[in-house]
Design a protein around this motif. Structure first.
Motif, PDB file in Angstrom:
ATOM      1  N   LEU A  57       0.823  -1.212   0.000  1.00 38.21           N
ATOM      2  CA  LEU A  57       0.000   0.000   0.000  1.00 38.21           C
ATOM      3  C   LEU A  57       0.852   1.254   0.000  1.00 38.21           C
ATOM      4  O   LEU A  57       0.589   2.207  -0.728  1.00 38.21           O
ATOM      5  CB  LEU A  57      -0.878  -0.026   1.265  1.00 38.21           C
ATOM      6  N   LEU A  58       1.918   1.238   0.794  1.00 45.17           N
ATOM      7  CA  LEU A  58       2.656   2.489   0.977  1.00 45.17           C
ATOM      8  C   LEU A  58       3.465   2.856  -0.256  1.00 45.17           C
ATOM      9  O   LEU A  58       4.003   3.958  -0.356  1.00 45.17           O
ATOM     10  CB  LEU A  58       3.526   2.428   2.223  1.00 45.17           C
ATOM     11  N   LEU A  59       3.585   1.902  -1.218  1.00 43.15           N
ATOM     12  CA  LEU A  59       4.267   2.255  -2.467  1.00 43.15           C
ATOM     13  C   LEU A  59       3.291   2.866  -3.464  1.00 43.15           C
ATOM     14  O   LEU A  59       3.700   3.444  -4.457  1.00 43.15           O
ATOM     15  CB  LEU A  59       4.907   1.008  -3.098  1.00 43.15           C
ATOM     16  N   ARG A  60       1.994   2.702  -3.184  1.00 45.27           N
ATOM     17  CA  ARG A  60       1.008   3.085  -4.193  1.00 45.27           C
ATOM     18  C   ARG A  60       0.460   4.484  -3.995  1.00 45.27           C
ATOM     19  O   ARG A  60       0.224   5.221  -4.930  1.00 45.27           O
ATOM     20  CB  ARG A  60      -0.138   2.074  -4.184  1.00 45.27           C
ATOM     21  N   ARG A  61       0.189   4.822  -2.729  1.00 46.95           N
ATOM     22  CA  ARG A  61      -0.382   6.140  -2.498  1.00 46.95           C
ATOM     23  C   ARG A  61      -0.152   6.481  -1.035  1.00 46.95           C
ATOM     24  O   ARG A  61       0.409   5.696  -0.314  1.00 46.95           O
ATOM     25  CB  ARG A  61      -1.882   6.140  -2.824  1.00 46.95           C
ATOM     26  N   ASP A  62      -0.567   7.648  -0.627  1.00 51.60           N
ATOM     27  CA  ASP A  62      -0.568   7.922   0.790  1.00 51.60           C
ATOM     28  C   ASP A  62       0.763   8.509   1.232  1.00 51.60           C
ATOM     29  O   ASP A  62       1.833   8.081   0.804  1.00 51.60           O
ATOM     30  CB  ASP A  62      -0.781   6.626   1.579  1.00 51.60           C
ATOM     31  N   ILE A  63       0.666   9.502   2.088  1.00 48.89           N
ATOM     32  CA  ILE A  63       1.838  10.027   2.779  1.00 48.89           C
ATOM     33  C   ILE A  63       2.028   9.165   4.016  1.00 48.89           C
ATOM     34  O   ILE A  63       1.351   9.364   5.023  1.00 48.89           O
ATOM     35  CB  ILE A  63       1.612  11.503   3.207  1.00 48.89           C
ATOM     36  N   TYR A  64       2.891   8.160   3.950  1.00 45.43           N
ATOM     37  CA  TYR A  64       3.077   7.305   5.120  1.00 45.43           C
ATOM     38  C   TYR A  64       4.582   7.221   5.408  1.00 45.43           C
ATOM     39  O   TYR A  64       5.081   7.855   6.324  1.00 45.43           O
ATOM     40  CB  TYR A  64       2.469   5.920   4.868  1.00 45.43           C
ATOM     41  N   ALA A  65       5.283   6.475   4.562  1.00 47.60           N
ATOM     42  CA  ALA A  65       6.735   6.453   4.722  1.00 47.60           C
ATOM     43  C   ALA A  65       7.313   7.856   4.546  1.00 47.60           C
ATOM     44  O   ALA A  65       8.295   8.221   5.203  1.00 47.60           O
ATOM     45  CB  ALA A  65       7.348   5.484   3.717  1.00 47.60           C
ATOM     46  N   SER A  66       6.688   8.654   3.679  1.00 48.37           N
ATOM     47  CA  SER A  66       7.187  10.018   3.468  1.00 48.37           C
ATOM     48  C   SER A  66       7.101  10.838   4.754  1.00 48.37           C
ATOM     49  O   SER A  66       7.947  11.708   4.998  1.00 48.37           O
ATOM     50  CB  SER A  66       6.388  10.714   2.371  1.00 48.37           C
ATOM     51  N   ALA A  67       6.082  10.589   5.568  1.00 44.60           N
ATOM     52  CA  ALA A  67       5.988  11.292   6.847  1.00 44.60           C
ATOM     53  C   ALA A  67       7.145  10.889   7.760  1.00 44.60           C
ATOM     54  O   ALA A  67       7.720  11.727   8.460  1.00 44.60           O
ATOM     55  CB  ALA A  67       4.649  10.974   7.517  1.00 44.60           C
ATOM     56  N   ALA A  68       7.502   9.596   7.705  1.00 44.18           N
ATOM     57  CA  ALA A  68       8.644   9.128   8.497  1.00 44.18           C
ATOM     58  C   ALA A  68       9.923   9.828   8.038  1.00 44.18           C
ATOM     59  O   ALA A  68      10.728  10.300   8.856  1.00 44.18           O
ATOM     60  CB  ALA A  68       8.786   7.611   8.376  1.00 44.18           C
ATOM     61  N   ILE A  69      10.108   9.913   6.715  1.00 43.28           N
ATOM     62  CA  ILE A  69      11.294  10.571   6.181  1.00 43.28           C
ATOM     63  C   ILE A  69      11.347  12.028   6.630  1.00 43.28           C
ATOM     64  O   ILE A  69      12.394  12.522   7.087  1.00 43.28           O
ATOM     65  CB  ILE A  69      11.298  10.482   4.637  1.00 43.28           C
ATOM     66  N   GLY A  70      10.192  12.704   6.544  1.00 42.59           N
ATOM     67  CA  GLY A  70      10.144  14.110   6.949  1.00 42.59           C
ATOM     68  C   GLY A  70      10.522  14.297   8.417  1.00 42.59           C
ATOM     69  O   GLY A  70      11.269  15.215   8.775  1.00 42.59           O
ATOM     70  N   GLY A  71      10.022  13.408   9.274  1.00 45.03           N
ATOM     71  CA  GLY A  71      10.310  13.513  10.705  1.00 45.03           C
ATOM     72  C   GLY A  71      11.769  13.240  11.021  1.00 45.03           C
ATOM     73  O   GLY A  71      12.376  13.928  11.858  1.00 45.03           O
ATOM     74  N   ILE A  72      12.347  12.258  10.343  1.00 39.90           N
ATOM     75  CA  ILE A  72      13.754  11.952  10.589  1.00 39.90           C
ATOM     76  C   ILE A  72      14.631  13.102  10.081  1.00 39.90           C
ATOM     77  O   ILE A  72      15.606  13.491  10.731  1.00 39.90           O
ATOM     78  CB  ILE A  72      14.155  10.620   9.906  1.00 39.90           C
ATOM     79  N   ALA A  73      14.266  13.658   8.943  1.00 44.93           N
ATOM     80  CA  ALA A  73      15.017  14.799   8.421  1.00 44.93           C
ATOM     81  C   ALA A  73      14.961  15.964   9.401  1.00 44.93           C
ATOM     82  O   ALA A  73      15.981  16.629   9.662  1.00 44.93           O
ATOM     83  CB  ALA A  73      14.464  15.213   7.052  1.00 44.93           C
ATOM     84  N   ALA A  74      13.776  16.203   9.978  1.00 46.19           N
ATOM     85  CA  ALA A  74      13.651  17.287  10.960  1.00 46.19           C
ATOM     86  C   ALA A  74      14.543  17.011  12.170  1.00 46.19           C
ATOM     87  O   ALA A  74      15.236  17.918  12.681  1.00 46.19           O
ATOM     88  CB  ALA A  74      12.188  17.422  11.404  1.00 46.19           C
ATOM     89  N   TYR A  75      14.553  15.751  12.618  1.00 46.99           N
ATOM     90  CA  TYR A  75      15.398  15.360  13.750  1.00 46.99           C
ATOM     91  C   TYR A  75      16.869  15.641  13.442  1.00 46.99           C
ATOM     92  O   TYR A  75      17.593  16.250  14.257  1.00 46.99           O
ATOM     93  CB  TYR A  75      15.186  13.877  14.041  1.00 46.99           C
ATOM     94  N   LEU A  76      17.325  15.239  12.269  1.00 47.36           N
ATOM     95  CA  LEU A  76      18.735  15.420  11.915  1.00 47.36           C
ATOM     96  C   LEU A  76      19.081  16.902  11.787  1.00 47.36           C
ATOM     97  O   LEU A  76      20.175  17.339  12.186  1.00 47.36           O
ATOM     98  CB  LEU A  76      19.058  14.685  10.608  1.00 47.36           C
ATOM     99  N   LEU A  77      18.141  17.678  11.265  1.00 46.37           N
ATOM    100  CA  LEU A  77      18.363  19.127  11.126  1.00 46.37           C
ATOM    101  C   LEU A  77      18.510  19.777  12.493  1.00 46.37           C
ATOM    102  O   LEU A  77      19.450  20.549  12.738  1.00 46.37           O
ATOM    103  CB  LEU A  77      17.180  19.733  10.360  1.00 46.37           C
TER     104      LEU A  77
END
Lengths: 220, 220, 220
Positions: free
Chosen positions: A160-180
């Motif tokens: 599912l998460l490869l097809r649509r939906d902001i799911y893994a992308s939300a994880a990426i965004g949060g980790i990027a914010a953490y690293l920043l």
């Protein structure tokens, strides 16, 4: 506490993180058990899918990092929580089916908290292993979403998460914010919580506003 | 240079191999991105499929060998090349769709070069790890074709290379030629190049002449 | 003898176990080769599916335990047995198709012996690695049934053992019996054989009486 990062945290923070971790495992186990029942698997299949959804991502992370023993081999509480949760979900499903259906508000929020926690914990574990930032983002995302991908594969669906939906992308965004925030010099715990909040905010906003990633099309 | 074998090669050969390796990763990333678009995945799915196709085989090889850190964790250029290639493929696909369709000559030749390079590099890495020859053949083949198998699994298809086509078999033939020439006492670099040429020749001849492996039938 | 546990056994027991192990590998290879032919894979696909069915479970176990080298890298006889068995199965299938069909008595009994042996061997290997009992049960079950799950995934099916049938559950029952007898102080070899008999008894009784696990239903 082997699924949580274990350095640079106060003892109190570690305990909070550990219990949140078990709660995240329970929520992901419910999601796996429900998917198994929707695919008409038997009780063994329900247990397997609950386990793979809940600890599949962390297992992939540990394998990729060469981090042994795998977290659930050292602390069997993870497996016990999964078995108990899956059995209760199966028992409850006949009566509570509609309550437990995905789309239900409480389950979505719990799943979002699990996603946020697993993403940040996975990222910190990769960081403690001395990996470059890009790898930290990848391993955090794999920790958070790998179990769901395996769950979909085992029930015969394109994940599912490869097809649509902001799911893994939300994880990426949060980790990027953490690293920043870490790069800006903020303390680890502050950055950790901010990262989790970012995941939750991105995921819930995407659900509320119907945000989706573009799906590039092949021209005919 | 961690996805390439790193012993017994002149510095110049190593550099050539490294750049060929990145080129192979780029070609396989294009193949994964195109498969993702054909399955109507979103942009995140395109990136994931590009990465899994390009580095899935090498990751399986490193996991099976217990070779840590996994090559793309040590040198993040692999991931950067994949991300860039996948984005460009997605951008180009609306305009260049027909150019990029699989079956296209340039893509097929590039993919064949990637197959040959990954097969021989994987084989040499297994050889350097002191594995028996049979295992060298298997790990070279897994390096070359594992990513494609994972790509097909994630898009819900029975892996193409198990169904028809001289593809993995070309990799096996090339690795076998390499091991034979080594056993005859030829220098490693000569055997390496000859092995690659053998893979390319087998694959292109199979495509040109329509060679296929027999598919044994169950009698009814 | 690397797929068998290697401590606390008499030399004679080790040799018996080793030959039973190879026999189990051969039986599982037949099952994989037949599944490949039913899915109309080519000869390469038949070999891959035979190998993945026969050694996929043990490979997963070794990866999860961080046990290197993986057993089939140290002793190539496993791969040789698989290749030979798969080729013979493909050759025989045109003439012997009906004899080899699953459901056939001899194949079912051989498969049950393989299941029992792999479950107990996997459990003992985990025990020797000092894992807690719950993990011993899980790793024994993964050793015995992981290959079949991978076989079903690669042929595009929801894994059979998750859907119905007392199969993995028989492995769990046998490993549990083994651990119980060990806790009661029985010698390892006695408990090992009793555990194997328990797997065989559970599996054959389930087939004979049509036992199935309940499949919990979602209420509408």
């Amino acid at each position: 506490m082997s699924n949580s990062p274990n350095e640079s945290l106060t003892p109190k923070a570690r305990i909070v993180l550990y219990w949140m971790d078990l709660a995240g495992v329970a929520v992901f186990a419910i999601s796996g058990a429900l998917a198994a029942m929707q695919s008409r698997l038997d009780l063994f299949g329900v247990l397997v899918l609950a386990a793979i959804t809940a600890i599949g991502g962390g297992t992939l992370r540990d394998l990729l990092l060469g981090r042994h023993p795998i977290f659930w081999m050292r602390d069997t509480r993870y497996i016990k929580v999964i078995a108990l949760t899956a059995m209760l979900t199966a028992l409850a499903a006949s009566g509570w089916g509609q309550v437990l259906q995905s789309g239900n508000g409480a389950l979505v929020i719990a799943d979002t908290l699990g996603l946020a926690l697993f993403a940040l914990c996975g990222a910190e574990i990769a960081e403690e292993a001395g990996k470059p930032r890009l790898v930290v983002v990848l391993l955090g995302t794999i920790t958070a979403s790998g179990g769901g991908v395996l769950r979909d594969l085992l029930t015969g669906q394109v994940p599912l998460l490869l097809r649509r939906d902001i799911y893994a992308s939300a994880a990426i965004g949060g980790i990027a914010a953490y690293l920043l925030l870490r790069a800006l010099g903020l303390p680890r715990q502050v950055a950790f919580i901010a990262g989790m909040l970012m995941v939750v905010a991105l995921r819930l906003a995407a659900l509320h506003f119907g945000w989706q990633l573009p799906a590039p099309q092949l021209s005919q």
